[in-house]
Design a protein around this motif. Structure first.
Motif, short mmCIF file in Angstrom:
data_model
loop_
_atom_site.label_atom_id
_atom_site.label_comp_id
_atom_site.label_asym_id
_atom_site.label_seq_id
_atom_site.Cartn_x
_atom_site.Cartn_y
_atom_site.Cartn_z
N UNK A 68 0.81 -1.22 0.00
CA UNK A 68 0.00 0.00 0.00
C UNK A 68 0.85 1.27 0.00
N UNK A 69 2.03 1.22 0.63
CA UNK A 69 2.98 2.33 0.64
C UNK A 69 2.33 3.65 1.08
N UNK A 70 1.66 3.62 2.21
CA UNK A 70 1.01 4.83 2.75
C UNK A 70 2.03 5.62 3.56
N UNK A 71 2.22 6.90 3.25
CA UNK A 71 3.20 7.71 3.99
C UNK A 71 2.76 8.01 5.42
N UNK A 72 3.71 8.34 6.26
CA UNK A 72 3.43 8.70 7.64
C UNK A 72 2.64 10.02 7.70
N UNK A 73 1.91 10.26 8.80
CA UNK A 73 1.08 11.47 8.90
C UNK A 73 1.82 12.77 8.66
N UNK A 74 3.06 12.89 9.16
CA UNK A 74 3.79 14.14 8.99
C UNK A 74 4.31 14.31 7.55
N UNK A 193 8.40 -5.59 -8.75
CA UNK A 193 8.83 -4.34 -9.40
C UNK A 193 8.17 -3.16 -8.67
N UNK A 194 8.95 -2.51 -7.81
CA UNK A 194 8.44 -1.37 -7.07
C UNK A 194 8.66 -0.09 -7.87
N UNK A 195 7.84 0.92 -7.67
CA UNK A 195 8.00 2.19 -8.41
C UNK A 195 9.38 2.81 -8.17
N UNK A 196 9.92 3.42 -9.20
CA UNK A 196 11.25 4.02 -9.08
C UNK A 196 11.29 5.13 -8.04
N UNK A 197 10.15 5.81 -7.88
CA UNK A 197 10.12 6.92 -6.93
C UNK A 197 9.93 6.47 -5.49
N UNK A 198 9.81 5.14 -5.27
CA UNK A 198 9.61 4.63 -3.92
C UNK A 198 10.82 4.93 -3.06
N UNK A 199 10.56 5.32 -1.81
CA UNK A 199 11.63 5.66 -0.88
C UNK A 199 12.53 4.45 -0.65
N UNK A 200 13.83 4.61 -0.92
CA UNK A 200 14.78 3.50 -0.83
C UNK A 200 14.93 2.99 0.60
N UNK A 201 14.85 3.88 1.56
CA UNK A 201 15.01 3.48 2.95
C UNK A 201 13.86 2.58 3.40
#
Length: 305
Positions: A68-74, A193-201
């Motif tokens: 789902x790759x949902x970002x943190x609230x902040x 295959x994850x999106x290229x813009x996905x956060x590497x960390x």
């Protein structure tokens, strides 16, 4: 986010510290400590129950995070503030909440297993308070904690009949399912295959967790097989021998975990399977090698037991 904005306005120093303390009951450290103490000193079957709920819940949780790759609230709202003491442990994606899943799973097992009324109510309270603390601290949304908590609750009720089944094949079949899920998750993080813009960390965090879980589960499967066929260790001992057993065992386990990290990383590099091998060795020690000493602990105290 609306609930988080309300909680943000209610924060003050003392309550921040209280909630930071409560949230630690959903940490990996608390899960491992409770699982080992239960497995070593209380009841092996209940230890199996804790471990299976914890492992399967964590695999499901980590899979959803990467899917789902949902970002943190902040990250969603840069103007939103988070209690800084909670930020360091808020790694990976936001949905679902790992602390909520762990707390509801661990203390759900305790609540279903204990005959002590006070312990049951304390466990139920922590099942509610830990998810609430994640929202109060600003690291998760209501959706995050609900899905994390409910998925753990399903496992608490679904796995108990299997773990305590009188059919000899039931629990080994469950462990086989755990290994299959672990292998599938490793395959997902390594080959999807994850999106290229996905956060590497965040991706690196997911890969590390996948291998860690697989290594730990393989070690636990081996330890279970050895105990069933050869070891059959005894959990009972006089109270001060139990304290000694736990203190030494936890100290050695934590020390081994720290000691193995640098040489393994130096030898293999900071890659996923390196962490898998590390946790395999740590869990093998905790679940099989350390219990080989329990006959000695059970003999302590003589007739005073």
């Amino acid at each position: 986010m609306e609930v988080l904005y309300v909680l943000e306005n209610l924060r003050f120093g003392l309550l921040d510290k209280v909630m930071q303390f409560i949230t630690e009951f959903g940490s990996e450290t608390v899960f491992l400590a409770l699982a080992l103490v239960t497995y070593w000193c209380v009841d092996k079957r209940q230890g199996y129950y804790l471990v299976t709920v914890g492992f399967l819940g964590t695999i499901f949780n980590q899979f959803l995070k990467l899917l789902c790759r949902v970002p943190r609230p902040w990250v969603k709202d840069p103007s939103f503030t988070v209690v800084e003491s909670a930020r360091a442990d808020a790694t990976g994606f936001s949905f679902p909440s790992g602390h909520s899943q762990s707390a509801v799973g661990v203390f759900g097992v305790v609540a279903r297993s204990t005959k002590r009324g006070w312990l049951r109510w304390v466990s139920i309270a922590l099942m509610v308070l830990v998810p609430f603390s994640r929202m109060y601290l600003g690291v998760h949304t209501p959706q995050d904690v609900l899905v994390g908590g409910l998925s753990a609750l399903v496992l608490v009720f679904a796995l108990r009949p299997v773990v305590y089944s009188r059919k000899k094949w039931a629990f080994p079949a469950l462990m086989g399912l755990m290994i299959a899920c672990g292998l599938a998750y490793v395959g997902y993080v390594e080959f999807a295959h994850f999106p290229q813009e996905m956060d590497a960390e965040n991706l690196a965090h997911g890969v590390k967790n996948a291998w860690t879980l697989l290594g730990a589960m393989l070690a636990f499967l081996l330890a279970y097989g050895v105990d069933e066929k050869y070891l059959r260790f005894e959990v009972k001992a006089i109270w001060w021998a139990q304290v000694l057993k736990v203190a030494l065992g936890l100290g050695l386990t934590v020390g081994l975990k720290a000691l193995l990290k640098l040489p393994l990383v130096a030898l293999m590099g900071d890659v996923g399977y390196c962490h898998g091998i590390r946790y395999f060795l740590v869990v093998l020690f905790a679940a099989m090698l350390w219990p080989m000493t329990f006959k000695w602990f059970s003999a302590l105290g003589g007739k005073d037991k």
